[in-house]
Every structure is written in C-alpha cells, then in structure tokens.
Motif scaffolding. Sequence first.
Motif, mmCIF file in Angstrom:
data_model
loop_
_atom_site.group_PDB
_atom_site.id
_atom_site.type_symbol
_atom_site.label_atom_id
_atom_site.label_comp_id
_atom_site.label_asym_id
_atom_site.label_seq_id
_atom_site.Cartn_x
_atom_site.Cartn_y
_atom_site.Cartn_z
ATOM 1 N N LEU A 1 5.271 -7.830 -12.660
ATOM 2 C CA LEU A 1 4.678 -6.512 -12.428
ATOM 3 C C LEU A 1 5.368 -5.533 -13.353
ATOM 4 O O LEU A 1 6.602 -5.507 -13.442
ATOM 5 C CB LEU A 1 4.870 -6.083 -10.969
ATOM 6 C CG LEU A 1 4.596 -4.603 -10.640
ATOM 7 C CD1 LEU A 1 3.122 -4.267 -10.834
ATOM 8 C CD2 LEU A 1 5.058 -4.273 -9.217
ATOM 9 N N VAL B 1 -0.180 -6.446 -13.416
ATOM 10 C CA VAL B 1 0.307 -7.728 -12.915
ATOM 11 C C VAL B 1 -0.116 -8.815 -13.883
ATOM 12 O O VAL B 1 -1.304 -8.961 -14.214
ATOM 13 C CB VAL B 1 -0.264 -8.016 -11.515
ATOM 14 C CG1 VAL B 1 0.151 -9.413 -11.052
ATOM 15 C CG2 VAL B 1 0.214 -6.960 -10.524
ATOM 16 N N LEU C 1 1.145 -3.254 -3.734
ATOM 17 C CA LEU C 1 1.743 -2.295 -4.662
ATOM 18 C C LEU C 1 1.839 -0.899 -4.050
ATOM 19 O O LEU C 1 0.895 -0.407 -3.429
ATOM 20 C CB LEU C 1 0.913 -2.220 -5.950
ATOM 21 C CG LEU C 1 0.685 -3.546 -6.696
ATOM 22 C CD1 LEU C 1 -0.119 -3.288 -7.976
ATOM 23 C CD2 LEU C 1 2.010 -4.230 -7.014
ATOM 24 N N ASP D 1 7.005 -2.962 -3.457
ATOM 25 C CA ASP D 1 6.172 -3.816 -4.294
ATOM 26 C C ASP D 1 6.473 -5.281 -4.002
ATOM 27 O O ASP D 1 7.640 -5.687 -3.935
ATOM 28 C CB ASP D 1 6.435 -3.545 -5.778
ATOM 29 C CG ASP D 1 6.035 -2.143 -6.191
ATOM 30 O OD1 ASP D 1 4.921 -1.717 -5.832
ATOM 31 O OD2 ASP D 1 6.844 -1.477 -6.884
ATOM 32 N N ILE E 1 4.737 -9.438 -4.803
ATOM 33 C CA ILE E 1 3.721 -10.354 -5.299
ATOM 34 C C ILE E 1 3.845 -11.645 -4.499
ATOM 35 O O ILE E 1 4.929 -12.239 -4.434
ATOM 36 C CB ILE E 1 3.892 -10.651 -6.805
ATOM 37 C CG1 ILE E 1 3.689 -9.375 -7.626
ATOM 38 C CG2 ILE E 1 2.903 -11.734 -7.260
ATOM 39 C CD1 ILE E 1 3.968 -9.553 -9.113
ATOM 40 N N ALA F 1 -1.052 -8.937 -4.793
ATOM 41 C CA ALA F 1 -0.043 -7.938 -5.151
ATOM 42 C C ALA F 1 -0.145 -6.778 -4.178
ATOM 43 O O ALA F 1 -1.207 -6.152 -4.051
ATOM 44 C CB ALA F 1 -0.247 -7.453 -6.578
#
Length: 537
Positions: A375, A342, A336, A283, A285, A334
């Motif tokens: 997140l 988010v 993911l 993950d 961002i 993002a």
Amino acid sequence: MGIVSDRTSAADYNDDMTQAKLAGIDAFALNIGTDDFTDRQLEYAYESAAKNGMKVFISFDFNWWRTSQAAEVGAKVKQYGGKDAQFKVGANGDQVFVSSFAGDGLDLDAVRSAAGIPLFIVPNFQAANAAAGDGAFNWMAWPNNGANKAPTAGSNLTVEDGDQAYIKKLGGKPYMAPVSPWFSTHYGPEVSYSKNWVFPGDLLWYNRWTNILAAGPQYVEIITWNDYGESHYIGPLSSPHYDDGNSKWVNDMPHDGWLEMAKPLITAYKAGSMSVKEFIKRDQIIYWYRPTLKSASCDSTDNTMKPVDNPSENFFPGRPNGADTVSDSVFVVALLTEAGKVTVSSGGKSKTFDGQAGANAWAVDMGIGKQTFSLAREGSTVLSGTSLKDISEDCICGIYNFNAYVGSLPAGQPDALQSPDGFGGFTSGLAPGICQPTASLGTAAPAGAAPTGAITQESSTISVPSSSDVTSASKPITSTTKGAAPIPTLPTTTGPVAGGSNTITALSQLFPTNCMHSGQVWAGPAGSDPPARCDGS
C-alpha cells in the motif's frame, strides 16, 4: 465451537474466548454430540467464558442426537442454563438461547417442558419448518445447488436466496443469518465418513459481510471457529483439537486474517451501519488464495483415489466435486483509512489498484511463485510484505488441497498446529514418505521479501459489549463449528537464520527448540543467562 475431548481444563479455552471477544463476537455456539466427554468439556467452556467476559450457548448436533430425545435435550439445557456465562436474550434477559445443527421434527414444546426455564430456541430446521421455533438459523452459508453441493449451470442458489426462503417462512420471527469464508473438505477412505467437495468461496467473506450490513438480520452466526475438516475455520490453528486427518490440508494454512478482517465489519453490523468505512481505524490488507492452481494433477498420489463405500453420496475420487466453480485467483481486501494505491504481485506479475477509504476488494490471476502486497500513498510505502506461502505448481503433500491460505498486513502472530494432537491423522492416506507431520511455514518473510519497515504489530482495540449488554444485544454475533475439533496460541517461533543475525530477547521466541540457532544473538533481560546453542557450541 466444536466440543472435543482433549482439553484438560478451562484454561484450554481461554485463548479462544479472548480472541473472539476482541473481535466483537458475543457468544460461542457450543456444538455438542452425545459423547462421554461432553459434560466435562461444557463445564470447562462455561467456566472459561465466565472468566473472560464471554457468553456461550449449546447447539445440539443432530448428526448424533435424535429427534426423539426432546426430554434429554431439555434436561441438558436446564443443566447449564443457570450458569453465569449462559447467553440469554429477551426483554428481561432471562430466555436461555438454544440452537442446533439440523433436528427437524424435534418436539420443541417437550424441550421447554423438560427444561422448565424460559427458552429462546433458534434451531437449524429447514426453511419449510423455520416457524416452529422462536427464530431460525440457516446453516447454508455458501452458493450451492440446493442439494448440499456446489452450484451447477442448472441449479445455482445464492446465500441470499436462502435468506429469503427463511425470512418468508419466519413471518417476522428473528432470523440468524450465516456468514462463512470458505468450504473445502477432502477425506478419503482413511475415515468412515469420506467426503470430497468444495463450495465456491472466492470473495464470499467480503461479499457476504457487505450483504449482512445491508440486510441487518437480527442475529449473525459465523461458520465456523474451528471446523478444520471443512476448511471454514476463522480461529487459530493452535486451538487444541484431535486431528482426524484434516491436517493434510490444514497444516501451514492459517485463517487468522479472516478474523482480523471481520473486526470492523462486526462493529459496523452491531452499530446498525450499512458501511464499514467509519469503523476502519488502521490500514490493513487481507489476502487469500489456494496453494495450487485447480488444474494441478494429483491423481497418482491423492488420498481420495482409492474406492470407498459411498452411501452418503458425498465422496468423489480425485479433484473435489465443485472444483470447476472456484477461480484461480488471489483475493485481496484492503481496509483503508484513506485512499491509496494497492499493488498485488502474483508470481512476478503485478497489478496496481486505486483503493478508496473504506473496504475494497479485488481478485488477480494466480501466478506460480511468490505473492507480494503493498500500500502506498503519495509515493511513500505504507505497508509492504511478501506472503510466507508461495503458490506451487506441485501437489503439496501429493493431494488436491483446495483450502485457502490467509495472510495479512500488518502481519499477524505466528499460528501453527500443535503436536502431537494436531497432527494425529496427518499421514493416514498419504503416499509413504511424501510429507512430514510438522509445521513448516516459518515466522518471518522469506529472503527477498519486500520492505516491511512500515509494518507494525498492533493489538486490537475493538470494543465489545459488557456482560449486561451482551444478554440483551439486539444484534449479537455468535460463532460455531459443526462436529469439529478444536488450542492456546503458540509463542513466537524463530528458526535458523540464513545470513545476518537475529536478535532474541525472550525465551518464548525459541519455542519449540529452547535453543539458539546459528545467527541468533541473545539480548534478553540484563543478568539473564543465555539459552544453550542448538549446535552445542
């Protein structure tokens, strides 16, 4: 990669080579002029590339070269074409890859004759002349008006419009498509090449990669690795370079997050996939935004407010030409591994999005103050952090700064311009005493940041082709910069601590002070002497 004069050995290229390789980039386009340091720096770059398992090729910049110099161009290609790190293509892997910035009218047959070795020439000729080479490279990686400026209501060309113009003229020959995150330049009379405009960037980095995956061009060139002057660098601020004054808008504005974001996208492209979803292994961002609203008024102190000769018609006083085409937004991507929520907070106003497994992109209105991102899944925080760069209502250093600040979660390594070279032209054009030539971003989240306990630092596990694979890769990724300056990544910097304590376990964490500030506690290797304290106690 722009070839500049201040690298003193092949080692000065190592960090660039290793970071690019980890990202999945196959080769650097070495943009060269006709300077007396060119051969020395090319030798360093080729040596470093060979040592680090990278490939390189020469891109001739026809801002400096002349189209009448075909024999000289061919001789330069021959000089370096036999080196181990030379990027080659073709069925037998023996064709030396060559490119350019501009150069329409160059006699390519004369180049081949002078080189005397098999070449694969992919120049940046205009679309009308694209078929002259073995392929063609399109530099125009930003929405534009068809005349190298931002789009207007009456003339709005997309990057994909440019793709189609080249592809049509190439008639099946290979196309090297451009991809770039941003463009902003802001030189005033402090230099002889004054220029001041922006192209709309916004979510271009995300949207363009999405298009690249769908279109699958034979080659992709990232613009750029280290062109700080035009703000489209994805390489580190710390990469060695002389500053021509661009540090005024580049200082404290890292772009490493864009390189991080590109890693799974590059992997997907090279795998021939139209989706990045299966290549996202953790993950992340990535976020970016300008440091001020475009409505900020900086006329009283801006470096472009003095008149200049403007034969190129690239200079505009004050707010950059094209400023009305950019959005006052915080942009968020993002990546993911599975669905999650988010949340983005800009200046205290929050918005939550439902993110799906794969790549997601959003924009929220810019708000003055702190920028926070998180997140969550099933009520538990997975990632959370506050950006080191606030959005300000004031003109930072008194100028119109339309560069982007790029951050990421998990947070990347600290990245700062190196002194003195990286700040060489910082004060030129600035109002006296308005700003100091020093990095001031810091290396830890400011007080009041959201919890970061779930954030971990991870090294990239991006796989890259072996040397033999690179020379025959059907979809290589290259990176370049035009006429720019490129520096080893700085060790972690830890400044004074406001309250509490900060454990120091390695001398590198004290760079550049080499002493411990108040609140810092030494916990280095057993038996090691603690560093001196900065206050002399």
